[in-house]
Write a protein that holds these residues in place. Structure first.
Motif: not given
Length: 140
Positions: A1-27
């Motif tokens: 995982m490249n932690i400088q780009e974001g964080f990978k969740i295994d279950e649920p299978d989602i990559f969360i980038p650091w530059d994400i805003d609240e609305q996009t995270l909620a989606q």
């Protein structure tokens, strides 16, 4: 995982980038039983880092209309603080390698820090109305 780009969740299978805003995270988390705790703070029960079961908190800066800047890992059961600490520590060491530094902490627990170019990971215990474990990844 490249932690400088974001964080990978295994279950649920989602990559969360650091530059994400609240609305996009909620989606992204919408169908995965996430919880909006307050403006700028969300949580989800998940599995990450090859089997780490925990609750993951997402902190935004600024709190309103901000972008993700901190991830907080915690549990609802701390009946065995040493077991919890060792579990978090082993998953983080397996994923990110040995900490950059360590020092003596509270009640026999060590303080650990991983320093990367744009991210810092900390793991420690402190006494605030009883022992409190902190496992966090912060964008710096």
């Amino acid at each position: 995982m490249n932690i400088q780009e974001g964080f990978k969740i295994d279950e649920p299978d989602i990559f969360i980038p650091w530059d994400i805003d609240e609305q996009t995270l909620a989606q992204k988390l919408n169908v995965h039983n996430f919880k909006r705790v307050t403006t700028g703070y969300y949580t989800i029960s998940c599995k990450s880092l090859n089997g780490l079961n925990c609750i993951l908190g997402f902190h935004f800066e600024p709190r309103e209309n901000g972008i993700l800047n901190e991830l907080e890992f915690f549990r609802t059961d701390y009946s065995d603080p040493k077991k919890s600490f060792n579990d978090f520590q082993s998953h983080f060491v397996n994923e990110f390698g040995n900490p950059t530094s360590e020092s003596n902490g509270t009640e026999g627990f060590k303080n650990y820090v991983w320093n990367f170019k744009t991210v810092q990971i900390v793991h420690y215990v402190f006494d605030r109305f009883g022992l409190e474990e902190h496992m966090r990844i912060k964008r710096i």
